[in-house]
Every structure is written in structure tokens, then in C-alpha cells.
Design a protein around this motif. Sequence first.
Motif, PDB file in Angstrom:
ATOM      1  N   UNK A  13     -10.496   4.298   2.051  1.00 13.42           N
ATOM      2  CA  UNK A  13     -11.073   5.417   1.296  1.00 13.42           C
ATOM      3  C   UNK A  13     -10.078   6.569   1.235  1.00 13.42           C
ATOM      4  N   UNK A  14      -9.365   6.794   2.330  1.00 16.11           N
ATOM      5  CA  UNK A  14      -8.372   7.878   2.386  1.00 16.11           C
ATOM      6  C   UNK A  14      -7.311   7.748   1.305  1.00 16.11           C
ATOM      7  N   UNK A  15      -7.053   6.519   0.889  1.00 15.40           N
ATOM      8  CA  UNK A  15      -5.994   6.291  -0.097  1.00 15.40           C
ATOM      9  C   UNK A  15      -6.373   6.768  -1.498  1.00 15.40           C
ATOM     10  N   UNK A  17     -11.045   0.692   9.370  1.00 17.14           N
ATOM     11  CA  UNK A  17     -10.201   0.145   8.280  1.00 17.14           C
ATOM     12  C   UNK A  17     -10.759   0.592   6.930  1.00 17.14           C
ATOM     13  N   UNK A  18     -12.086   0.574   6.791  1.00 18.64           N
ATOM     14  CA  UNK A  18     -12.715   1.062   5.555  1.00 18.64           C
ATOM     15  C   UNK A  18     -12.353   2.535   5.316  1.00 18.64           C
ATOM     16  N   UNK A  20     -14.391  13.147  10.296  1.00 21.20           N
ATOM     17  CA  UNK A  20     -13.293  13.538  11.184  1.00 21.20           C
ATOM     18  C   UNK A  20     -12.046  13.875  10.358  1.00 21.20           C
ATOM     19  N   UNK A  21     -11.811  13.122   9.302  1.00 20.14           N
ATOM     20  CA  UNK A  21     -10.620  13.374   8.460  1.00 20.14           C
ATOM     21  C   UNK A  21     -10.808  14.625   7.611  1.00 20.14           C
ATOM     22  N   UNK A  22     -12.006  14.740   7.002  1.00 23.80           N
ATOM     23  CA  UNK A  22     -12.283  15.870   6.112  1.00 23.80           C
ATOM     24  C   UNK A  22     -13.655  16.449   6.468  1.00 23.80           C
ATOM     25  N   UNK A  23     -13.622  17.611   7.094  1.00 25.07           N
ATOM     26  CA  UNK A  23     -14.865  18.194   7.614  1.00 25.07           C
ATOM     27  C   UNK A  23     -15.904  18.442   6.541  1.00 25.07           C
ATOM     28  N   UNK A  24     -15.465  18.684   5.304  1.00 30.15           N
ATOM     29  CA  UNK A  24     -16.423  19.017   4.241  1.00 30.15           C
ATOM     30  C   UNK A  24     -16.652  17.874   3.267  1.00 30.15           C
TER      31      UNK A  24
END
Length: 837
Positions: free
Chosen positions: A172-174, A167-168, A199-203
Motif C-alpha cells: 500500500x505504501x508504494x 507485507x500488505x 504507524x506510517x501515516x498518523x492521519x
Amino acid sequence: MTRQMPRIMTVAGIISDLDDDPSESVCSDISSSSVQHDRLIIVANQLPIKAHRKTDGSRGWTFSWDENSLLLQLKDGLGDDEIDVIYVGCLKEDIHLNEQDEVSQTLLETFKCVPTFLPPELFTRFYHGFCKQQLWPLFHYMLPLSPDLGGRFNRSLWQAYVSVNKIFADRIMEVINPEDDFVWIHDYHLMVLPTFLRKRFNRVKLGFFLHSPFPSSEIYKTLPVREELLRALLNSDLIGFHTFDYARHFLSCCSRLLGISYESKRGYISLEYYGRTVSIKILPVGIHMKQLQSVLNLPETESKVSDLIKQFQEQGKTMLLGVDDLDIFKGISLKLLAMEQLLIQHPEWQGKVVLVQIANPARGTGKDVKEVKTETYSTVKRINETFGRPGYDPVILIDEPLKFYERVAYYVTAECCLVTAVRDGMNLIPYEYIISRQGTDNLDKILGLEPSKPKKSMLVVSEFIGCSPSLSGAVRVNPWNIDAVSDAMDCALELSEGEKQMRHEKHYKYVSSHDVGYWARSFFQDLERTCKDHVRRRCWGIGFGLSFRVVALDLNFRKLSMEHIVSAYKRTTTRAILLDYDGTLMPQSSIDKSPSLKTIEMLNTLCRDKNNMVFVVSAKSRNTLEEWFADCEKLGLAAEHGCFLRLKREDEWETCVQFEECGWKQNAEPVMMLYTETTDGSTIEDKETALVWSYEDADPDFGSCQAKELLDHLESVLANEPVTVKRGQSSVEVKPQGVSKGLVAKRLLTTMQERGMTPDFVVCIGDDRSDEDMFEVITSSVASGELISPKAEVFACTVGNKPSKAKYYLDDTVEIARLMKGLASVSEQSVNVLAFE
């Protein structure tokens, strides 16, 4: 110019087909934002915000900054002009679902805070369940040996912990701009969050700081989800700890559980994790100097100090002070027993010394907290009944919440501060005490001190708290040893004025220069340094769930494609094939090191192809290789790293370098024997020209430590001998000077050229440092065009994704076997075609 904060960020990219949730994993091979403005997203369990429901009858909430929050204080050290800070975390208050959107908007616009709303039942299982009943006790060395001792591992509480971390990540993705923003995660509540973000953003540029102790590997290994947590932390770029001990324990766990070793380079400690560099930061947090000094200047602080002087100094009493949370690890009852011991052994202090114990409410709940409270009250009562008299109680217990200025007033008037926790991550109470004792001009007048007179303070601190190493002038104690703590109290009271002043001055110099701003700046600078080469890496994600990790490669370093090499193999007519043995054709972990029938068959197939010259290069002796490869007629062999070689079975062994009799062994062997006797699991291998000490089966930490000592010892003993001492993978080897696998590569290429067979295809595969010499010879031969055709297909390949002179890598021996089998099948087809014709 400040960037507009996006409500939802989406990034186009290449989706990894190896991920269990492809929609969430992005291979961030995209160009950086054109706007260069650092922004830091600080993530913690709690936001640095106080929330109050409106009292004027209207609906809604009012919000204000929590000035005592470390997260807010560290922002001052970063500088508002250079870095934008956004906070992500929970509120202490439960916000109703209908109000959450409005609260989110208010906090985002007014405070740059992104609240994470958790259902109450989920929060209870996450925080009071997994965090406080399982992680927190274990990290403070409390094993759940029975249901009453700590919390037994509960899978549903672990699932709640993972759910909250996810959920955190969603919150953060937002707000994240993934190519530009830095993320700094705080403490053990969010240890798996790095995996969800990576996992969402490799870098993603990701730092993590642990504010609790990290336990020794023997304690940590008992945790059923030990690997999941370790791998999640390793998805950070920078991991911070308060002390070297905590960092050492973490590194030991990485070594023992995951087989990952660390290295120290130019003062920076780092680990290589699937091609990514994970840095380790060791720096204790500091206090907010400006905030504490402003409280010291408050009129109410001065008034409270005056009251305390009347209560203690003017009554001829000396105050000892303790400030602790009322939990099982703060050692309050042990401190009280030490005070009792002081009064028994030193009756002269009776009626003169008072211990003021401020007991803050515990952050957790449960049976253990109630037991601590009961024991504390009963011990205080017993001591006061035994040693008290009219107008004098030896122990004053304050168990109601004090305002910060009141606590500071106690610091100012206390002769000595006692911080004797049995285990604590950092504990800033000693730092606050030192700054408070430095005082102000007004407080000096109230205390009756001359402005020019040096200040003094005394500290008795536990060896088991994070701030202890930085307080060299404190009296350090084992809090479990009541006699020692009692003696330390007496020492603190008896010490001369000059000694107290010197100790205070030393502490004040450190604490005032290493404040929270220094800590935050230092961590952020290291995070920037660690992440600066992200753009020079190609990244993709592999693994499922919490085993997810990112493989990062240099732009010129890539995985060897089966199709690519097979295609090149088919096109070429003169081929050189150089293969290391241990760790390449044979896994390092194998107990039986001899080649399998399949390996022999594959090598014979390659050798039968008239276009090929095949060489196996090994550290083994020539007798061993002769025995193992007796069925390989045309196979070239190099023994003892290239000391001996032969081009085919019927040839005599050649010596590659001239070396004298091995008289040096008489000096080297006794030294190795000494280390073998003291290192369980180590062995010595005596070869014709070399001696090898191996610690493959020893404890990895102790073996590595002993190998370093042995290396130094042998270099000293053999300084005048014509040999070199080299460290290998789990080994230390002494061999004649000038011997290397590079000689084998050069000899093979030279022989082929002499026979008019300059190769147009070269494959060289190896796994450790000794194989780098072969890669170097091949690379330089291509560059010079002397021994290899300028148009040749060249494949220098290392085993595992790690820094190497090779341009390619394969993951393990299984992939190498598959590759060599593929090449052998091509040769077999061509041999069969010729036979048929």
C-alpha cells in the motif's frame, strides 16, 4: 484530472521519538495536496482478478476481471467519474519470482491492481493456518476445546498472520498519497493492517469492513491475541459490520477488555480512542442488481430454466433449493435431516417434493471438511433409499461447480429457498433468489406466467445469518431444531399464493433498493464524514508493536507541560489551586480511597506557601474529608460536590446553597435499593444532602444499562422535588438543585478577591463531568476579567485525552502526582530560602 500514481511515496514530517521503529512512523502535520480528486485504495486478501497462463506456447499470463467478486461490484456504486479505485491483494495463482515484476506492471497499468506476492509456505500458514483454522472457527463460535475441535492457538501461525499484514502495508505504501487517499480494508484476513498503516501515516483515512460474524465477548475473550486485534481495529476511522449484533459484540469487547465505552449521537455510533473518533457502521452488503439481471436475460439461462421445468414442474414435483458451501457452519446435514422429518411427518409430500442441494466446494481444507462431506453423502443416500421410487429421488445433491447462470436457473424454478446455516456472516443467497424470482418477460413466458401477475417466493432462513434481520417476510428458524425446520418447510409449501406474493414484494422492494452500490456509497460517505476533521487535529504515535496507537488532539487542546507550569508557578505571587479527589489525586480503581502520607505531605507543602490557596473538591461527605485531611491545617475542603466547604481546618463548614430537609430520600432510596438488589456489585452511599448509586464493581455493560433505567426511574419519581439526578462515572447521583463544583471555584476566587489577592496563577484539575463546571467558571472568569487577573497564568486540566472545557490534559493520576510534587518542591525551596534569610 487523474493523478499520476507514484511508484514509491515518501512524506516529510516529524518523527515520533516514542515509536519502536522511528523510520516508519510519520507525524503527518503537512498540508493537503492541492489536487482535489478522491481516490480509494481497496485492500483484501484476494484481488478481483482471474489469471490464466498463456496456452499459445508463449511465456506469461493473461488477466481478466472476476465479475463475481464483491470488490469489483462495489466499484459500480462509487461511480467511475468521481472516485479512482486501486486494488491491493493476492492472486489465486502462484506467480514465480522471475515473473512478479512483469505481472505487477501489467496489473497496475491495465487494471489498477497492486498484487501482493507471498511465499507459498507463508501463505499456507497465514491463510489455511491462522485465518481458516483459528480466526474463522472462533468467529463462528467454535471453541478449540480439544485438538480435534478447531485449531488450538499457535504462536508461529499468528506471527505469519502479522508478517502478511505487514507485507500488505508495504505494498500500500508504494501507491498511497497519504494526505488525500482513502483506504478500505476488507475482512478478518487483514485485521492488524490498520496498525501498520496508522504507524506510517498518523492521519491516514482508513475504513475496515468485517464480512464475518463478530462473536460475543465470552467467545472472543478466549483468543490469546484478543487485545492486539481490538487495538488494531481501533486504529481504523470507520469499522463496518453487517448486523447490529456483530457491532454490539465488538463494542462489548471494547468495553470489557479495554474499558472504552461508546456513545450514539444523532444516529451515529462512535468510540473515543486516545482523542480519535472511531465510528461504527451497521449495514448489510447487497447484491449487484445489473449483473444478476443480465444473467437472467441470457439465452442459456432461459434454456436451463426450460430443462428444469421439464424435470420438475411437468413431472408434478415441487423444488426446494439449498445452495451452500460444503463446510461445517452451513448446516447442510441438519437441513437434510429436516427434509427426512418432513417426509416422515407429511407422507402426502412423498413423491411430490424434491430438495435440490447445490454444494459448492469449501474454501478451507482439513478434517472437518472431509467429515461434512462424508456425512452429507451418507444422509442423502439413506433418505433416497428410504423414500425414493423409480423416477423420484427426494434429495438431489449437486456437488460439482455450477456456472452462475445454471445456479440462477435453479433460483428461478425453486418454490422455496432454504438457507439454514448454523452461523454465517452475511450470505447473499436469499437476495439472489428473490431477484431471480422477480424474473424477466421472457422467463415469465417460459414459466407460463401472466406478465401482470404478481411474483411469489418463499424463504426459510436461519436466525444465525447476517441477512436474516433484513428479511422480515422469511420463515426464520433455529437450524439446530430439526422439527422447527421441517415445520417451516411445510409452512412454505402450504402458504397461500397471496401470502407468498406479499412476502416476495416486501423482500424485492428492500433487496432491489439496498444493492451493493448503495452499501458501498453509504460506507464511503460515512468514511468521508468521519475523516473530515483529521486536518484539525495534531497527531502523534505512541506504543510499541501492535499496541501502537495515535493520540489526536484539538489544535487548542494540548498536554500540560511540566516545564511550562513550573516556570509559570515560579513567576507568580498569588495562586489558586483547585484539585478534584477521586480519579485525580486518587485513582478510581483504588480500593482504599484514603490519601497516602505522600499526598498529605505534598498538600501541606503547597499550603505552607503563603502565596497559595489550595482546595480539594470531592463528592465525599464532610465527615470523611475531615478524617482524611485532619493533618492539613490550611487546606480548603469542599464536600459533596460543593454543598459544604471550609477555607481551613479551624473554620466552621459553610453551606453553599440553601436546601430544605432531605425528605425526598424516602422516595429515592427504595428505588435505588431495587436496582442494588438486581445489580450484583452495585452499592448505595447515603450522604447528608445526596444519595449515590455506584456500579463500579458491577458488570460494566449491565451496570451501564441499569444506570440508564435508574436515571429515568428517579427523574420520574422525583419530578416535583428540588433535586437533580445526574449520571457520573459508574454512578447515578441525586443532589439538591444548584449544587455544583463550579460554586466552589466561584467561592474560592471571590474570597481571594475580597482579601485583595486576585490570583495571577490558577490551576484546576479534575477527571469527570462534575469537574467541567469548575473549568467553565474559570474559563468565563478569565474571559470577563472579573475574578482572575487578565494576565494570569491559567491551567484548567482534565485527566485523560477526551472532550473537555479544559485546555490541557494529563494522562493519569501518576502524572498529576508528579506535577503536584514538582510544584510542591518549588514552594518548599522558596519557604526554605525565606526561613534562611
